[in-house]
Enzyme design. Structure first.
Site, short mmCIF file in Angstrom:
data_model
loop_
_atom_site.label_atom_id
_atom_site.label_comp_id
_atom_site.label_asym_id
_atom_site.label_seq_id
_atom_site.Cartn_x
_atom_site.Cartn_y
_atom_site.Cartn_z
N ARG A 18 0.84 -1.21 0.00
CA ARG A 18 0.00 0.00 0.00
C ARG A 18 0.87 1.27 0.00
O ARG A 18 0.53 2.26 -0.64
CB ARG A 18 -0.98 0.00 1.18
CG ARG A 18 -2.11 -1.02 0.98
CD ARG A 18 -3.23 -0.89 1.98
NE ARG A 18 -4.17 0.19 1.74
CZ ARG A 18 -5.39 0.07 1.21
NH1 ARG A 18 -5.82 -1.11 0.82
NH2 ARG A 18 -6.18 1.11 1.07
N GLN B 179 -8.81 10.39 8.54
CA GLN B 179 -8.58 8.99 8.93
C GLN B 179 -7.67 8.33 7.91
O GLN B 179 -7.26 7.19 8.10
CB GLN B 179 -9.92 8.24 8.96
CG GLN B 179 -10.91 8.81 9.94
CD GLN B 179 -12.28 8.18 9.75
OE1 GLN B 179 -12.58 7.14 10.29
NE2 GLN B 179 -13.11 8.82 8.94
N HIS C 172 -5.04 8.43 12.21
CA HIS C 172 -4.73 7.00 12.12
C HIS C 172 -3.33 6.73 11.59
O HIS C 172 -3.03 5.63 11.13
CB HIS C 172 -5.77 6.29 11.23
CG HIS C 172 -7.13 6.21 11.87
ND1 HIS C 172 -8.28 5.93 11.17
CD2 HIS C 172 -7.52 6.38 13.15
CE1 HIS C 172 -9.32 5.93 12.00
NE2 HIS C 172 -8.89 6.21 13.20
N CYS D 260 9.70 3.31 15.29
CA CYS D 260 10.64 2.35 15.84
C CYS D 260 10.16 1.85 17.20
O CYS D 260 9.99 2.64 18.14
CB CYS D 260 12.03 2.97 15.97
SG CYS D 260 13.21 1.83 16.73
N CYS E 182 16.75 1.05 12.19
CA CYS E 182 16.22 2.39 12.47
C CYS E 182 17.34 3.40 12.28
O CYS E 182 18.42 3.24 12.86
CB CYS E 182 15.69 2.42 13.91
SG CYS E 182 15.30 4.09 14.48
N THR F 190 -16.61 9.04 4.62
CA THR F 190 -16.32 8.07 5.67
C THR F 190 -17.58 7.31 6.04
O THR F 190 -18.67 7.86 6.06
CB THR F 190 -15.63 8.74 6.89
OG1 THR F 190 -15.59 7.82 7.98
CG2 THR F 190 -16.30 10.00 7.32
N SER F 191 -17.40 6.01 6.32
CA SER F 191 -18.55 5.12 6.53
C SER F 191 -19.16 5.26 7.91
O SER F 191 -20.22 4.72 8.17
CB SER F 191 -18.13 3.67 6.30
OG SER F 191 -17.10 3.32 7.22
N LEU G 213 -20.82 9.06 -0.61
CA LEU G 213 -21.43 8.36 -1.73
C LEU G 213 -22.78 7.74 -1.34
O LEU G 213 -23.71 7.68 -2.13
CB LEU G 213 -20.48 7.27 -2.21
CG LEU G 213 -20.69 6.71 -3.60
CD1 LEU G 213 -20.62 7.80 -4.66
CD2 LEU G 213 -19.62 5.66 -3.90
N GLU G 214 -22.86 7.25 -0.12
CA GLU G 214 -24.09 6.62 0.35
C GLU G 214 -24.28 7.04 1.81
O GLU G 214 -23.32 7.49 2.44
CB GLU G 214 -23.97 5.09 0.24
CG GLU G 214 -22.77 4.55 1.00
CD GLU G 214 -22.31 3.18 0.54
OE1 GLU G 214 -22.95 2.58 -0.33
OE2 GLU G 214 -21.28 2.72 1.08
P1 NAD Z 1 -14.44 3.17 4.78
O1 NAD Z 1 -13.73 2.38 3.72
O2 NAD Z 1 -14.99 2.47 5.96
O3 NAD Z 1 -15.66 3.97 4.09
C1 NAD Z 1 -15.51 4.68 2.92
C2 NAD Z 1 -16.77 5.53 2.72
O4 NAD Z 1 -16.53 6.37 1.59
C3 NAD Z 1 -18.03 4.72 2.42
O5 NAD Z 1 -19.11 5.23 3.19
C4 NAD Z 1 -18.28 4.99 0.93
O6 NAD Z 1 -19.64 5.05 0.61
C5 NAD Z 1 -17.65 6.34 0.74
N1 NAD Z 1 -17.17 6.57 -0.61
C6 NAD Z 1 -16.63 5.69 -1.47
N2 NAD Z 1 -16.30 6.27 -2.61
C7 NAD Z 1 -16.63 7.58 -2.49
C8 NAD Z 1 -16.53 8.70 -3.35
N3 NAD Z 1 -16.03 8.61 -4.59
N4 NAD Z 1 -16.99 9.90 -2.90
C9 NAD Z 1 -17.52 10.02 -1.65
N5 NAD Z 1 -17.62 8.98 -0.80
C10 NAD Z 1 -17.18 7.77 -1.21
O7 NAD Z 1 -13.41 4.28 5.19
P2 NAD Z 1 -13.30 5.14 6.52
O8 NAD Z 1 -14.64 5.54 6.98
O9 NAD Z 1 -12.26 6.15 6.20
O10 NAD Z 1 -12.73 4.17 7.65
C11 NAD Z 1 -11.95 3.04 7.48
C12 NAD Z 1 -10.51 3.09 7.92
O11 NAD Z 1 -9.84 2.78 6.72
C13 NAD Z 1 -9.90 4.36 8.36
O12 NAD Z 1 -9.34 4.11 9.59
C14 NAD Z 1 -8.73 4.64 7.38
O13 NAD Z 1 -7.54 4.83 8.11
C15 NAD Z 1 -8.58 3.40 6.60
N6 NAD Z 1 -8.34 3.53 5.15
C16 NAD Z 1 -7.59 4.56 4.65
C17 NAD Z 1 -7.41 4.68 3.28
C18 NAD Z 1 -6.57 5.82 2.76
O14 NAD Z 1 -5.69 6.31 3.47
N7 NAD Z 1 -6.85 6.32 1.56
C19 NAD Z 1 -7.99 3.75 2.41
C20 NAD Z 1 -8.75 2.69 2.96
C21 NAD Z 1 -8.91 2.61 4.32
#
Ligand code: NAD
Length: 249
Positions: free
Chosen positions: A66, A102, A120, A128, A147, A187-188, A213-214
């Site tokens: 990643r 996040q 996060h 380290c 390190c 965020t979900s 998105l939802e």
């Molecule tokens: P999540 O994956 O739980 O939720 C993502 C949310 O984004 C969903 O509700 C979805 O409907 C919405 N979404 C998807 N595509 C979208 C778009 N194009 N426009 C608007 N909304 C959209 O993510 P979360 O709530 O951030 O929590 C999960 C954990 O995952 C966090 O702790 C985070 O650290 C980690 N995470 C980070 C990344 C990153 O750094 N990019 C990626 C994946 C997960």
């Protein structure tokens, strides 16, 4: 969105959805592409201290992949719009803007945002376990490099795993107490404590707006929810805020 002339301080919480259109997978939601699975593991089962203790190689490989991947991605229109809002709002002397993310990618920063709290952790940072030092890290960790600060081969991703304490919580709650507007983007609402920020901000008197998105799990806590893609909703909302700011003086 209500009367913008009363808004001074804005806290913006972002999640994986803001980076989805840059090609970075989310964990949950319609477009995660893998049904929340990575190589047959639930993400929660890879992103825990227990998983790291049981099979450090697997976890380090997951994060190496990643970490390499995000460096090939570019900020999208949502990241750029938030950076513009930050610059113009702060420049107007109107109030404070804080982006709390996040996300562990660096797309807000590469989009031009100056003050971003990564609650996060960050992919481009290593931590380290021997000296507790944190440092910028762009390469792999699977080969257990020493390190640079203490020489111990005890570096791990500087990521807050499930069950670990998020970073910067005091600063975040202080900003939420002062917020007139709380906006949650992509965020979900499934991961606490971030999922509880909306309730906290609302109880402290902030207006609350969701762009996702939802509908998220905490949708009922928002005064207003707008559903759609972040690259459309966020630039539109930023235009609205900055236009309202001019109109409101
Ligand atoms: P999540 O994956 O739980 O939720 C993502 C949310 O984004 C969903 O509700 C979805 O409907 C919405 N979404 C998807 N595509 C979208 C778009 N194009 N426009 C608007 N909304 C959209 O993510 P979360 O709530 O951030 O929590 C999960 C954990 O995952 C966090 O702790 C985070 O650290 C980690 N995470 C980070 C990344 C990153 O750094 N990019 C990626 C994946 C997960």
């Amino acid at each position: 969105m209500g009367d913008m002339s009363k808004i001074r301080n804005i806290v913006i919480l972002t999640g994986a959805g803001v980076s989805a259109e840059s090609g970075i997978d989310t964990f949950r939601g319609a477009n995660d592409g893998r049904g929340g699975l990575w190589e047959e593991h639930r993400v929660e089962d890879v992103a825990t201290p227990e998983a790291y203790a049981a099979d450090p190689g697997l976890v380090l490989r997951f994060y190496d992949m990643r970490r390499a991947s995000i460096q090939t991605k570019q900020p999208n229109a949502a990241h750029l719009a938030l950076a513009r809002l930050e610059a113009e709002w702060a420049g107007s002397g109107r109030g404070a803007i804080l982006i709390v993310t996040q996300n562990v990618d660096d797309l807000h920063e590469r989009g031009g945002a100056k003050r971003v709290l990564h609650m996060h952790g960050e992919h481009l940072s290593a931590w380290c376990g021997a000296c507790d030092g944190r440092m910028e890290w762009t390469g792999p960790l699977i080969d257990r490099p020493p390190c640079p600060l203490c020489g111990a081969r005890a570096l791990r991703p500087d990521i807050v795993w499930f069950g670990e304490m998020p970073y910067r919580m005091e600063e975040i709650y202080a900003a939420l107490r002062e917020a007139d507007l709380f906006v949650s983007i992509g965020t979900s609402g499934a991961v606490y404590p971030a999922a509880g920020f909306v309730r906290h901000a609302r109880e402290m008197g902030a207006r609350t707006l969701e762009l996702n998105l939802e509908a998220s799990q905490g949708s009922a806590w928002f005064h207003e929810s707008r559903l759609g893609a972040a690259t459309e909703l966020v630039p539109e909302w930023v235009e609205e805020v900055l236009a309202g700011d001019e109109a409101g003086g």
